[in-house]
Scaffold this motif. Structure first.
Motif, PDB file in Angstrom:
ATOM      1  N   ASN A   7      10.167  -3.647 -13.967  1.00 44.93           N
ATOM      2  CA  ASN A   7       9.647  -4.555 -14.979  1.00 44.93           C
ATOM      3  C   ASN A   7       9.839  -3.902 -16.342  1.00 44.93           C
ATOM      4  OD1 ASN A   7       7.285  -5.579 -16.818  1.00 44.93           O
ATOM      5  ND2 ASN A   7       7.450  -7.119 -15.183  1.00 44.93           N
ATOM      6  N   LEU A   8      10.250  -4.677 -17.335  1.00 45.14           N
ATOM      7  CA  LEU A   8      10.548  -4.113 -18.655  1.00 45.14           C
ATOM      8  C   LEU A   8       9.320  -3.532 -19.351  1.00 45.14           C
ATOM      9  CD1 LEU A   8      13.118  -6.719 -20.038  1.00 45.14           C
ATOM     10  CD2 LEU A   8      13.568  -4.433 -19.113  1.00 45.14           C
ATOM     11  N   ALA A   9       8.131  -3.916 -18.928  1.00 41.49           N
ATOM     12  CA  ALA A   9       6.909  -3.362 -19.523  1.00 41.49           C
ATOM     13  C   ALA A   9       6.642  -1.940 -19.040  1.00 41.49           C
ATOM     14  CB  ALA A   9       5.711  -4.254 -19.198  1.00 41.49           C
ATOM     15  N   ILE A  10       7.355  -1.542 -17.992  1.00 42.22           N
ATOM     16  CA  ILE A  10       7.175  -0.214 -17.412  1.00 42.22           C
ATOM     17  C   ILE A  10       8.296   0.698 -17.898  1.00 42.22           C
ATOM     18  CG2 ILE A  10       6.845   1.068 -15.273  1.00 42.22           C
ATOM     19  CD1 ILE A  10       4.800  -1.166 -15.746  1.00 42.22           C
ATOM     20  N   SER A  11       7.948   1.877 -18.379  1.00 42.56           N
ATOM     21  CA  SER A  11       8.960   2.835 -18.838  1.00 42.56           C
ATOM     22  C   SER A  11       9.741   3.383 -17.645  1.00 42.56           C
ATOM     23  CB  SER A  11       8.294   3.991 -19.598  1.00 42.56           C
ATOM     24  OG  SER A  11       7.671   3.515 -20.773  1.00 42.56           O
ATOM     25  N   GLY A  12      10.933   3.927 -17.931  1.00 42.66           N
ATOM     26  CA  GLY A  12      11.769   4.487 -16.876  1.00 42.66           C
ATOM     27  C   GLY A  12      11.033   5.531 -16.057  1.00 42.66           C
ATOM     28  N   GLU A  13      10.319   6.413 -16.746  1.00 41.02           N
ATOM     29  CA  GLU A  13       9.443   7.391 -16.100  1.00 41.02           C
ATOM     30  C   GLU A  13       8.087   7.230 -16.771  1.00 41.02           C
ATOM     31  OE1 GLU A  13      11.480  11.045 -16.717  1.00 41.02           O
ATOM     32  OE2 GLU A  13      12.955  10.675 -15.137  1.00 41.02           O
ATOM     33  N   HIS A  14       7.233   6.441 -16.175  1.00 40.04           N
ATOM     34  CA  HIS A  14       6.017   5.974 -16.842  1.00 40.04           C
ATOM     35  C   HIS A  14       4.829   6.929 -16.666  1.00 40.04           C
ATOM     36  CE1 HIS A  14       3.999   2.349 -18.639  1.00 40.04           C
ATOM     37  NE2 HIS A  14       2.938   3.046 -18.251  1.00 40.04           N
ATOM     38  N   ALA A  15       4.574   7.330 -15.416  1.00 40.80           N
ATOM     39  CA  ALA A  15       3.402   8.171 -15.140  1.00 40.80           C
ATOM     40  C   ALA A  15       3.646   8.975 -13.871  1.00 40.80           C
ATOM     41  CB  ALA A  15       2.145   7.307 -14.995  1.00 40.80           C
ATOM     42  N   VAL A  16       2.772   9.945 -13.641  1.00 42.48           N
ATOM     43  CA  VAL A  16       2.865  10.762 -12.431  1.00 42.48           C
ATOM     44  C   VAL A  16       1.458  11.004 -11.904  1.00 42.48           C
ATOM     45  CG1 VAL A  16       2.777  12.951 -13.692  1.00 42.48           C
ATOM     46  CG2 VAL A  16       3.832  12.875 -11.420  1.00 42.48           C
ATOM     47  N   ILE A  17       1.341  11.086 -10.580  1.00 41.05           N
ATOM     48  CA  ILE A  17       0.073  11.420  -9.937  1.00 41.05           C
ATOM     49  C   ILE A  17       0.267  12.715  -9.156  1.00 41.05           C
ATOM     50  CG2 ILE A  17      -1.634  10.734  -8.212  1.00 41.05           C
ATOM     51  CD1 ILE A  17      -1.094   7.835  -8.954  1.00 41.05           C
ATOM     52  N   VAL A  18      -0.512  13.736  -9.508  1.00 40.59           N
ATOM     53  CA  VAL A  18      -0.484  15.018  -8.798  1.00 40.59           C
ATOM     54  C   VAL A  18      -1.656  15.028  -7.821  1.00 40.59           C
ATOM     55  CG1 VAL A  18      -0.650  17.519  -9.013  1.00 40.59           C
ATOM     56  CG2 VAL A  18       0.579  16.208 -10.752  1.00 40.59           C
ATOM     57  N   THR A  19      -1.356  15.197  -6.538  1.00 37.71           N
ATOM     58  CA  THR A  19      -2.381  15.167  -5.498  1.00 37.71           C
ATOM     59  C   THR A  19      -2.509  16.543  -4.862  1.00 37.71           C
ATOM     60  OG1 THR A  19      -1.971  12.830  -5.029  1.00 37.71           O
ATOM     61  CG2 THR A  19      -3.084  14.094  -3.320  1.00 37.71           C
ATOM     62  N   ILE A  20      -3.740  17.072  -4.874  1.00 41.27           N
ATOM     63  CA  ILE A  20      -4.031  18.370  -4.286  1.00 41.27           C
ATOM     64  C   ILE A  20      -5.204  18.195  -3.327  1.00 41.27           C
ATOM     65  CG2 ILE A  20      -4.637  20.772  -4.729  1.00 41.27           C
ATOM     66  CD1 ILE A  20      -3.556  20.330  -7.579  1.00 41.27           C
ATOM     67  N   ASP A  30       9.106   7.557  -7.123  1.00 40.15           N
ATOM     68  CA  ASP A  30       8.485   7.327  -5.817  1.00 40.15           C
ATOM     69  C   ASP A  30       7.905   5.919  -5.735  1.00 40.15           C
ATOM     70  OD1 ASP A  30       8.833  10.049  -4.756  1.00 40.15           O
ATOM     71  OD2 ASP A  30       7.451  10.597  -6.360  1.00 40.15           O
ATOM     72  N   ILE A  31       7.318   5.450  -6.849  1.00 43.05           N
ATOM     73  CA  ILE A  31       6.829   4.075  -6.934  1.00 43.05           C
ATOM     74  C   ILE A  31       7.628   3.391  -8.032  1.00 43.05           C
ATOM     75  CG2 ILE A  31       4.843   2.571  -7.347  1.00 43.05           C
ATOM     76  CD1 ILE A  31       3.048   4.867  -6.476  1.00 43.05           C
ATOM     77  N   GLU A  40       0.858  -1.182   0.000  1.00 37.42           N
ATOM     78  CA  GLU A  40       0.000   0.000   0.000  1.00 37.42           C
ATOM     79  C   GLU A  40       0.895   1.234   0.000  1.00 37.42           C
ATOM     80  OE1 GLU A  40      -2.907   0.119   3.039  1.00 37.42           O
ATOM     81  OE2 GLU A  40      -3.886  -1.753   2.430  1.00 37.42           O
ATOM     82  N   ILE A  41       0.549   2.214  -0.832  1.00 38.40           N
ATOM     83  CA  ILE A  41       1.372   3.413  -0.968  1.00 38.40           C
ATOM     84  C   ILE A  41       0.510   4.646  -0.698  1.00 38.40           C
ATOM     85  CG2 ILE A  41       2.849   4.733  -2.521  1.00 38.40           C
ATOM     86  CD1 ILE A  41       2.441   1.668  -4.057  1.00 38.40           C
ATOM     87  N   PRO A  42       0.752   5.350   0.411  1.00 35.59           N
ATOM     88  CA  PRO A  42      -0.011   6.579   0.672  1.00 35.59           C
ATOM     89  C   PRO A  42       0.436   7.692  -0.274  1.00 35.59           C
ATOM     90  CG  PRO A  42       1.678   6.275   2.348  1.00 35.59           C
ATOM     91  CD  PRO A  42       1.710   5.042   1.494  1.00 35.59           C
ATOM     92  N   LEU A  43      -0.520   8.474  -0.760  1.00 35.98           N
ATOM     93  CA  LEU A  43      -0.191   9.601  -1.647  1.00 35.98           C
ATOM     94  C   LEU A  43       0.068  10.824  -0.769  1.00 35.98           C
ATOM     95  CD1 LEU A  43      -2.754   8.978  -4.530  1.00 35.98           C
ATOM     96  CD2 LEU A  43      -0.295   8.548  -4.541  1.00 35.98           C
ATOM     97  N   ALA A  44       1.225  10.800  -0.098  1.00 33.85           N
ATOM     98  CA  ALA A  44       1.577  11.852   0.855  1.00 33.85           C
ATOM     99  C   ALA A  44       2.234  13.046   0.192  1.00 33.85           C
ATOM    100  CB  ALA A  44       2.495  11.276   1.934  1.00 33.85           C
ATOM    101  N   LYS A  45       2.682  12.893  -1.059  1.00 35.66           N
ATOM    102  CA  LYS A  45       3.358  13.977  -1.766  1.00 35.66           C
ATOM    103  C   LYS A  45       2.415  14.600  -2.788  1.00 35.66           C
ATOM    104  CE  LYS A  45       7.517  13.240  -3.212  1.00 35.66           C
ATOM    105  NZ  LYS A  45       8.655  12.652  -3.940  1.00 35.66           N
ATOM    106  N   GLU A  46       2.700  15.844  -3.161  1.00 44.24           N
ATOM    107  CA  GLU A  46       1.885  16.485  -4.185  1.00 44.24           C
ATOM    108  C   GLU A  46       2.175  15.907  -5.565  1.00 44.24           C
ATOM    109  OE1 GLU A  46       2.454  20.672  -3.777  1.00 44.24           O
ATOM    110  OE2 GLU A  46       0.920  20.818  -2.222  1.00 44.24           O
TER     111      GLU A  46
END
Length: 247
Positions: A37-50, A32-33, A15-21
Motif C-alpha cells: 500500500n502506498l501509505a506504507i513505506s518500503g521499510e516502515h517499522a520493525v519488531i524486535v522480540t526477545i 517479513d510482513i 495472523e502472523i506469529p512473531l517467531a523471529k527475533e
C-alpha cells in the motif's frame, strides 16, 4: 509465542506469529510482513522480540507509526496494543498472558540518567547509574527490588552460571551488576540501547535502539541476538564493560 492480527476496515486478513527475533514491516517484498500500500513505506517499522517481550520501532517512515492512536518512534508492546499503519491494523496478542491470565513476566523498568542521579542514595551498590538503564518488575521509582528466588530459578536452570557485568570505563568504572533477571536493559535512551536476555542455555545480547550497534570484542554486532562468552568486552553508549560468569 506472541502474534499479530492484521486487519483493515474491520476485516481480518491474517495472523502472523512473531517467531523471529527481528520482524520487519513495509511495502517492499523483502519484509517479513509486506503491506502493498502506498501509505506504507518500503521499510516502515520493525519488531524486535526477545523471549515473551516485543519492542516496536518506526524506521523513519513517511506517514509514521501509531499505537493505540498515539504516534510512536519506539514502543514496548503490551497485550492488546493496536499498531496502526495507514488503514491497516496490527493487534498484538501475547499468548503467555492469555494462558496465565495475568502478566507475571518480569518487565524492564527504564530509569533515565537524571532519575538515577536523584535517587543515588537509594540504589544498591551493585547498580551502575547511567550505564544500566534498569532491571526489575515494579519497584518504587529509583529503587531496584531483589528478585524472588523462584523468579531467578524460573529464568534458567541451576546448571547455568550466574552472569554479571562490570563497568570498565567512565564515571561508574568498577561497579558490577549481576544479571539475575530474565531481561536486563543497558545503555542510554535516545543514544544506544541493548538487551541482555538470560536463557536456559546462556546469555544473549540484542540491539534495541540507536543507529550504532553494540560492539563485542572489537566486532560490531548485527540485528541478530549474539551469544555472550565469559570475559567478553562489550562497548555500548560510549562505555566499555566486561561480561563474566560467576563461579
Amino acid at each position: 509465542m506472541a502474534k499479530l492480527i492484521l486487519s483493515m476496515d474491520g476485516l481480518l486478513l491474517k495472523e502472523i506469529p512473531l517467531a523471529k527475533e527481528r520482524t520487519t514491516i513495509g511495502r517492499k517484498p523483502h519484509n517479513d510482513i509486506q503491506i502493498d500500500n502506498l501509505a506504507i513505506s518500503g521499510e516502515h517499522a520493525v519488531i524486535v522480540t526477545i523471549l515473551n517481550d516485543s519492542f516496536l520501532e518506526d524506521l523513519d517512515s513517511t506517514n509514521g507509526t501509531f499505537v493505540n492512536g498515539q504516534s510512536v518512534k519506539k514502543h514496548f508492546l503490551q497485550h492488546g496494543d493496536v499498531v496502526e499503519l495507514g488503514k491497516y491494523r496490527l493487534k498484538y496478542i501475547s499468548e503467555a498472558i492469555q494462558q496465565s491470565g495475568a502478566n507475571d513476566f518480569e518487565r524492564t523498568m527504564i530509569l533515565r540518567p537524571d532519575m538515577m542521579r536523584k535517587t543515588a542514595e537509594q540504589m544498591s551498590q551493585k547498580s551502575f547509574g547511567d550505564t544500566q538503564i534498569g532491571v526489575g518488575g515494579a519497584p518504587a521509582a529509583g529503587t531496584m527490588a531483589a528478585p524472588a528466588p523462584a523468579a531467578a530459578s524460573a529464568a534458567a536452570p541451576p546448571a547455568l552460571s550466574l552472569g554479571a557485568i562490570q563497568v570498565l570505563t567512565g564515571a561508574n568504572s568498577g561497579k558490577e551488576l549481576e544479571l539475575v533477571k530474565t531481561l536486563t536493559t543497558l545503555g542510554k535512551p535516545g543514544v544506544q540501547v541493548a538487551v541482555i536476555a538470560r536463557r536456559p542455555h546462556g546469555y544473549f545480547i540484542t540491539h534495541v535502539e540507536g543507529a550504532q550497534f553494540p560492539i563485542v570484542n572489537g566486532k560490531t554486532l548485527d540485528a541478530q541476538a549474539h551469544a555472550l562468552a565469559d570475559h567478553d568486552i562489550i562497548e555500548l553508549a560510549g562505555v566499555k564493560m566486561e561480561f563474566f560468569l560467576k563461579a
